[in-house]
Design a protein around this motif. Structure first.
Motif, PDB file in Angstrom:
ATOM      1  N   ALA A 103     -12.786  -4.951   0.522  1.00 22.45           N
ATOM      2  CA  ALA A 103     -11.282  -5.230   0.935  1.00 22.45           C
ATOM      3  C   ALA A 103     -10.695  -5.328  -1.003  1.00 22.45           C
ATOM      4  CB  ALA A 103     -10.654  -5.901   2.002  1.00 22.45           C
ATOM      5  N   TYR A 104     -11.186  -6.296  -1.521  1.00 22.42           N
ATOM      6  CA  TYR A 104     -10.409  -5.839  -2.431  1.00 22.42           C
ATOM      7  C   TYR A 104     -11.188  -5.610  -3.523  1.00 22.42           C
ATOM      8  CZ  TYR A 104      -7.753 -10.419  -1.102  1.00 22.42           C
ATOM      9  OH  TYR A 104      -7.096 -10.873  -0.387  1.00 22.42           O
ATOM     10  N   SER A 105     -11.832  -5.123  -3.429  1.00 24.22           N
ATOM     11  CA  SER A 105     -12.727  -4.199  -4.998  1.00 24.22           C
ATOM     12  C   SER A 105     -12.452  -2.916  -4.942  1.00 24.22           C
ATOM     13  CB  SER A 105     -14.068  -3.955  -4.283  1.00 24.22           C
ATOM     14  OG  SER A 105     -14.075  -3.045  -3.009  1.00 24.22           O
ATOM     15  N   SER A 106     -11.205  -2.286  -3.624  1.00 26.26           N
ATOM     16  CA  SER A 106     -10.632  -0.742  -4.127  1.00 26.26           C
ATOM     17  C   SER A 106      -9.519  -1.054  -4.010  1.00 26.26           C
ATOM     18  CB  SER A 106     -10.279  -0.625  -2.848  1.00 26.26           C
ATOM     19  OG  SER A 106     -10.133  -1.115  -1.473  1.00 26.26           O
ATOM     20  N   PHE A 107      -8.773  -2.358  -4.988  1.00 29.01           N
ATOM     21  CA  PHE A 107      -7.553  -2.102  -5.733  1.00 29.01           C
ATOM     22  C   PHE A 107      -8.160  -1.977  -6.917  1.00 29.01           C
ATOM     23  CE2 PHE A 107      -6.373  -6.416  -2.550  1.00 29.01           C
ATOM     24  CZ  PHE A 107      -6.523  -5.707  -1.261  1.00 29.01           C
ATOM     25  N   ASN A 108      -6.476  -1.303  -7.529  1.00 26.77           N
ATOM     26  CA  ASN A 108      -6.082  -1.279  -8.884  1.00 26.77           C
ATOM     27  C   ASN A 108      -5.735  -2.557  -9.020  1.00 26.77           C
ATOM     28  OD1 ASN A 108      -6.143  -0.567 -11.209  1.00 26.77           O
ATOM     29  ND2 ASN A 108      -5.557   1.737 -10.978  1.00 26.77           N
ATOM     30  N   ILE A 109      -7.166  -3.382 -10.060  1.00 21.82           N
ATOM     31  CA  ILE A 109      -5.559  -4.741 -10.195  1.00 21.82           C
ATOM     32  C   ILE A 109      -4.954  -4.075 -11.580  1.00 21.82           C
ATOM     33  CG2 ILE A 109      -6.289  -6.734 -12.303  1.00 21.82           C
ATOM     34  CD1 ILE A 109      -8.554  -6.658 -10.905  1.00 21.82           C
ATOM     35  N   THR A 110      -4.829  -3.474 -12.804  1.00 21.62           N
ATOM     36  CA  THR A 110      -4.049  -2.999 -13.469  1.00 21.62           C
ATOM     37  C   THR A 110      -2.676  -3.093 -12.981  1.00 21.62           C
ATOM     38  OG1 THR A 110      -4.385  -0.770 -13.126  1.00 21.62           O
ATOM     39  CG2 THR A 110      -5.397  -2.257 -15.367  1.00 21.62           C
ATOM     40  N   SER A 137     -13.330 -13.318  -6.533  1.00 24.10           N
ATOM     41  CA  SER A 137     -14.136 -12.748  -7.408  1.00 24.10           C
ATOM     42  C   SER A 137     -15.083 -10.940  -6.987  1.00 24.10           C
ATOM     43  CB  SER A 137     -15.452 -13.497  -6.122  1.00 24.10           C
ATOM     44  OG  SER A 137     -16.187 -13.417  -5.133  1.00 24.10           O
ATOM     45  N   ASN A 138     -13.955 -10.544  -7.453  1.00 22.35           N
ATOM     46  CA  ASN A 138     -13.953  -9.051  -7.413  1.00 22.35           C
ATOM     47  C   ASN A 138     -14.153  -8.989  -9.081  1.00 22.35           C
ATOM     48  OD1 ASN A 138     -14.561  -6.407  -7.802  1.00 22.35           O
ATOM     49  ND2 ASN A 138     -12.294  -6.164  -7.421  1.00 22.35           N
ATOM     50  N   ILE A 139     -15.770  -9.052 -10.051  1.00 19.05           N
ATOM     51  CA  ILE A 139     -15.731  -9.134 -11.218  1.00 19.05           C
ATOM     52  C   ILE A 139     -15.664  -7.949 -11.401  1.00 19.05           C
ATOM     53  CG2 ILE A 139     -18.089  -9.780 -12.425  1.00 19.05           C
ATOM     54  CD1 ILE A 139     -18.461 -12.149 -11.401  1.00 19.05           C
ATOM     55  N   ALA A 140     -16.305  -6.814 -11.403  1.00 17.76           N
ATOM     56  CA  ALA A 140     -16.339  -5.394 -12.091  1.00 17.76           C
ATOM     57  C   ALA A 140     -15.211  -5.215 -13.230  1.00 17.76           C
ATOM     58  CB  ALA A 140     -16.454  -4.411 -11.143  1.00 17.76           C
ATOM     59  N   ASN A 144     -13.233  -4.710 -16.124  1.00  9.67           N
ATOM     60  CA  ASN A 144     -13.083  -3.104 -16.213  1.00  9.67           C
ATOM     61  C   ASN A 144     -11.099  -2.917 -16.947  1.00  9.67           C
ATOM     62  OD1 ASN A 144     -16.270  -2.590 -16.085  1.00  9.67           O
ATOM     63  ND2 ASN A 144     -14.880  -1.746 -14.243  1.00  9.67           N
ATOM     64  N   ASP A 145     -10.831  -4.133 -15.749  1.00 11.07           N
ATOM     65  CA  ASP A 145      -8.970  -3.479 -16.321  1.00 11.07           C
ATOM     66  C   ASP A 145      -8.442  -5.130 -16.860  1.00 11.07           C
ATOM     67  OD1 ASP A 145      -9.641  -1.542 -14.163  1.00 11.07           O
ATOM     68  OD2 ASP A 145      -9.565  -2.513 -12.886  1.00 11.07           O
ATOM     69  N   ILE A 146      -9.781  -5.475 -17.512  1.00  7.29           N
ATOM     70  CA  ILE A 146      -8.509  -7.334 -18.075  1.00  7.29           C
ATOM     71  C   ILE A 146      -9.412  -7.576 -19.071  1.00  7.29           C
ATOM     72  CG2 ILE A 146      -7.544  -9.392 -17.637  1.00  7.29           C
ATOM     73  CD1 ILE A 146      -7.134  -8.488 -15.004  1.00  7.29           C
TER      74      ILE A 146
END
Length: 245
Positions: A103-110, A137-140, A144-146
């Protein structure tokens, strides 16, 4: 003994003690499990959840099923103390964590990073990441974002995990980190003891020991209590970023 620790006695024989999680179901689970064990009944996750609830846990739940995960950890620890099999609980925990990660993998962390300790970002001289890998643990997306955009050094990335989480998730974490040429030990990683909030306490302790100032601090967790504790203990010269809703 902690005020939240309770002795476990079966047929008047002391078997150990355990700390209760901060959930409304913990007390009921404790006595239900104790009674079932003393009566030599079949142990299993049906002592924790109804069939309806188990069906719901097959899909993402609002709040990432945090209370359910705490109750599962509680049950697994009871199993370690009393010596009964908790394979079904560990399997369910792995399933919930996988569902959450998906579910969290689709989040845009930034877009979700929120400056929490002040209205406007101040100038910074360094960057640090405190990573609650047990619950996020959404490592990618983290790389990529931080980590990569802010050029955070390996030595300035802090992680902690308890033995249960390592047992369940280490192979997956290491496999994902391998894509970036890293392992858990590439960073400031601490394997901590069992118990509620132990990993959280270590992350906060590491931050306090650094006595950071004029830094960007990224806290990746979905744990509300850990967010509040970091906010309270972070010097105002720093920019503290957390994951917003």
């Amino acid at each position: 003994m902690s005020l939240n620790k309770h002795k476990i006695s079966i047929e008047h024989k002391y078997r150990g003690s355990i700390e209760f999680p901060d959930t409304i179901q913990a007390k009921d689970i404790f006595f239900r499990v104790k009674q079932a064990y003393a009566n030599h009944e079949k142990m299993g996750i049906s002592l924790l959840f109804s069939k309806t609830k188990l069906t719901k846990l097959k899909k993402y739940q609002k709040g990432a099923s945090q209370d359910e995960l705490l109750n599962l950890d509680f049950y697994i620890e009871l199993g370690e103390i009393l010596g009964f099999n908790t394979a079904d609980a560990q399997k369910l925990k792995r399933s919930i964590l996988l569902i959450n990660d998906t579910a969290y993998s689709s989040f845009n962390i930034t877009k979700r990073l929120t400056l929490i300790n002040k209205k406007h970002k101040s100038k910074s001289q360094s960057n640090y990441l405190f990573w609650d890998i047990e619950n996020f643990s959404n490592i990618a997306s983290i790389f990529n974002d931080i980590i990569e955009p802010y050029e955070i050094n390996d030595k300035d990335i802090f992680l902690a995990a308890n033995p249960d989480s390592l047992y369940l998730k280490k192979a997956e974490w290491e496999a994902n980190l391998y894509d970036y040429g890293k392992t858990l030990n590439s960073f400031n990683f601490t394997k901590c003891e069992h118990g509620k909030d132990v990993a959280d306490n270590i992350l906060l302790q590491k931050a306090q020991e650094l006595q950071l100032s004029n830094a960007n601090i990224f806290l990746l967790t979905f744990d509300r209590d850990l967010k509040e504790r970091f906010t309270k203990n972070t010097d105002l010269s720093n920019n503290l970023f957390i994951l917003g809703k």
